[in-house]
Design an enzyme around this catalytic site. Structure first.
Site, short mmCIF file in Angstrom:
data_model
loop_
_atom_site.label_atom_id
_atom_site.label_comp_id
_atom_site.label_asym_id
_atom_site.label_seq_id
_atom_site.Cartn_x
_atom_site.Cartn_y
_atom_site.Cartn_z
N HIS A 37 1.19 -0.91 -0.06
CA HIS A 37 -0.19 -0.01 0.03
C HIS A 37 0.53 1.29 0.16
O HIS A 37 1.18 1.73 0.79
CB HIS A 37 -0.57 0.13 1.66
N SER A 42 0.24 4.11 2.60
CA SER A 42 -0.60 3.99 3.97
C SER A 42 0.00 4.32 4.83
O SER A 42 1.48 4.85 4.98
CB SER A 42 -0.23 2.19 3.69
N GLY A 43 -0.05 5.11 5.96
CA GLY A 43 -0.19 5.80 7.48
C GLY A 43 1.33 6.93 6.91
O GLY A 43 0.04 8.25 5.88
N THR A 100 -0.64 -1.25 -4.34
CA THR A 100 -1.94 -1.13 -4.89
C THR A 100 -1.98 -0.18 -6.06
O THR A 100 -1.45 1.19 -5.30
CB THR A 100 -2.73 -1.32 -3.31
N GLY A 160 1.74 -2.70 4.85
CA GLY A 160 0.80 -1.56 5.21
C GLY A 160 0.19 -0.70 6.77
O GLY A 160 0.97 -1.85 7.38
N ASP A 188 -2.82 -1.42 9.75
CA ASP A 188 -4.43 -2.90 10.40
C ASP A 188 -5.58 -2.70 9.10
O ASP A 188 -6.08 -4.10 8.69
CB ASP A 188 -5.19 -2.72 11.48
N PHE A 235 -5.08 -1.91 5.64
CA PHE A 235 -5.71 -2.61 4.59
C PHE A 235 -4.85 -4.26 4.63
O PHE A 235 -5.14 -5.06 3.84
CB PHE A 235 -3.62 -2.03 3.45
N PHE A 236 -4.09 -4.49 6.43
CA PHE A 236 -4.21 -6.36 6.48
C PHE A 236 -5.82 -6.78 6.27
O PHE A 236 -6.02 -7.76 5.39
CB PHE A 236 -4.02 -6.45 7.87
#
Length: 594
Positions: free
Chosen positions: A159, A162-163, A190, A218, A220, A222-223
């Protein structure tokens, strides 16, 4: 002097360890060890700068070695020393051993202060004989080939936003470790929301079986996306009872012993208790599966008829609670090493079913899965409002959390939950001194590596169904709530060092239901303050209800409604039910060292 003892599977020889000096290297069935050798060229035991070095021994286990590389012919370095006479002691020796054949053992090291943080370590051994180095290389590589739990092929989702938008940069850093360990990776970066979900939902099982694991780089949320893409198209288990099912069950089982008026809903500080589901209702529920069909999982190609692929998570998110709870460190390198070394634990998961989106909408089961947490009210408002401030990065949660706290919104709801007799939730004894604070503290056993609580459950991960205890009862509570939370794990993070529930375990077969009843701002602030400090007691208040359960239902009964927060993702639901699935998720991790 190089030799081997086949009976004892021991191999030893003299090598020059880079930055250390001459050592006796030994290979046994557990790993490598080396001991510094004495030298007549050095006066006393301080010449190498390591002190009492003739009695010093260092070792590394095979399970902690992730790669061995041959470095051909090249330089080795003198021992690291802060002593002034060390350079003079080795001046003559270095003239003859500056270059030799070398191989490097790559592993990790920890420290007593930070046992969960795995730091890369490399040990380069040199020898003048090429054949000796090759022989050791062959022996070590043969040992690692037999490590069947270690992955060879991985599907990786990255990702990039992410973050702090550092997902791609983090992967570029840790990918070098995978390359060194000779782990093949197919990487998908992605390009939009839901991209990973669509790939996992559409991938053929034949291709899926060619991978030893599925990795998310990534946070949580994204998981959660990757996990749901895999599970929703494949997993078939009975759904939890809907809110209306629960009410029917309560009436059918309680009619002979509970007066009709006893079914009236009480306020949030009162609960009704009812026995286990009626047999006829249970039979119907056992046939209702995730996709609404009555088919089993007899297909040998079905992912859940054999060993399920392991999942892995490399932290690049805003909170990274799953990584902290499963490895003990919010560190990409540590997580990468857990994956490469094939460490494995099983995680519980929560199956969440939305029956209605609004009070007037038709009943349409819509399923999602959560690996760490589901929250309503305060938690839902924060994740919903924070979508407007994504440009702020992780700091948006602090800003939005303050705004939501000041608004102090509460929501009317009815919650029913299955209370198991063996849940062992310690009742709180209320203090007479404080009007809303308890003085009793129960013993808390934190989840850790080789946890006795988790290992007492389905250790092999074959039982993904929530267990059905012989005697349970259903409880119902109704009122105004600031928040409703259900934790699958402790959810430790940097803002809550002990998590929501300090003794919640990764695979204990329970959801941890936390109901925060409407209260004043100072009381709620006290609760949040306890949540934010190490050793706090956030559940030790009279306005907080805490229950271990295997299933619960939720119905919004007020005009104002919040949304649900599933692992950081928004989930709208007017009627909702959830159940725990024990040991559903095989994960590349070994649990935190406490």
């Amino acid at each position: 002097m190089d030799g081997s003892n086949c009976e004892l599977s021991v191999m030893s020889g003299c090598f020059y360890l880079d930055h250390v000096g001459d050592v006796l290297l030994t290979r046994n069935q557990h790993g490598l060890s080396w001991k510094c050798l004495d030298s007549s060229d050095c006066e006393g035991t301080t010449c190498l700068g390591i002190g009492s070095w003739e009695n010093t021994e260092t070792e590394i286990k095979f399970s902690d070695i992730y790669a061995v590389e041959f470095d051909s012919y090249g330089l080795v370095h003198s021992p690291k020393s802060g002593l002034g006479h060390a350079k003079e002691c080795f001046r003559k020796r270095l003239l003859t051993i500056q270059q030799m054949y070398r191989f490097t053992v790559h592993g990790f090291q920890t420290s007593p202060k930070e046992p969960c943080l795995w730091k890369l370590a490399a040990f380069t051994f040199g020898h003048m004989d090429l054949q000796t180095c090759q022989s050791w290389m062959d022996q070590l590589n043969y040992t690692f080939i037999k490590e069947v739990e270690r992955p060879r092929n991985l599907l990786v989702f990255v990702h990039p936003k992410s973050g702090k938008a550092s997902g791609l940069k983090i992967w570029e850093t840790v990918s070098k470790i995978f390359i060194r360990a000779k782990v093949n990776t197919k990487v998908i970066v992605t390009e939009r929301a839901g991209h990973a979900f669509d790939v996992m939902a559409s991938i053929q099982n034949k291709e899926l079986h060619s991978y030893d694991g599925i990795i998310a780089v990534g946070g949580d949320g994204f998981f959660n996306e990757v996990l749901n893409g895999y599970l929703l198209s494949r997993l078939k288990v009975p759904l939890p009872p809907s809110p209306s099912d629960s009410f029917t069950i309560v009436q059918s089982r309680a009619s002979s012993s509970v007066p009709e008026s006893g079914d009236a809903v009480h306020e949030s500080d009162q609960k009704e208790h009812f026995p286990l589901l009626h047999d006829s209702v249970q039979e119907v529920m056992n046939f209702r599966t995730v996709n609404g069909s009555c088919q089993g999982t007899e297909d040998p190609d079905h992912p859940f008829s054999g060993e399920r692929p392991r999942f892995g998570l490399i932290p690049a998110g805003s909170t990274d609670a799953i990584v902290i709870c499963t490895t003990g460190a919010r560190d990409p390198v540590t997580s990468a090493l857990h994956i490469i070394l094939g460490r494995k634990i099983f995680l519980d998961a929560m199956q969440v079913v939305r029956w209605k989106t609004t009070p007037t909408s038709a009943i349409e089961p819509f399923i999602r899965y959560a690996a760490s947490f589901a929250g309503y009210g305060f938690y839902g408002d924060v994740v919903s409002e924070s979508e407007k401030y994504r440009w702020m990065g992780p700091k948006r949660y602090d800003y939005v959390g303050t705004k939501v706290f000041l608004k102090h919104r509460s929501y009317e709801a009815e919650v029913m939950f299955e209370e198991a007799e063996n849940a062992k939730a310690s009742p709180l004894t209320r203090s007479k001194t404080w009007p809303f604070r308890s003085t009793t503290r129960s013993e808390k056993i934190q989840c850790r590596a080789k946890c006795s609580v988790c290992s007492s459950k389905a250790e092999d991960g074959n039982s993904i169904r929530a267990s059905c205890p012989e005697k349970t009862r259903w409880c119902r509570t109704r009122g105004r709530f600031l928040s409703i939370g259900a934790a699958v794990m402790s959810n430790r993070n940097e803002r809550a060092p002990d998590g929501l529930v300090v003794d919640a375990h990764l695979s204990d077969g329970f959801l941890h239901l936390i109901l925060i009843k409407d209260c004043s701002r100072p009381k709620y602030l006290w609760h949040l303050t306890e949540l934010a400090k190490k050793g706090g007691e956030p559940l030790n208040f009279e306005f907080v209800e805490y229950h271990k359960t295997r299933a619960f239902t939720f119905t919004s009964i007020g005009e104002a409604e919040s949304v649900w927060n599933l692992d950081g993702e928004i989930f709208e639901a007017h009627h909702l039910s959830a159940q725990v699935l024990r040991g559903l998720i095989p994960l590349f991790a070994s649990g935190p060292e406490v």
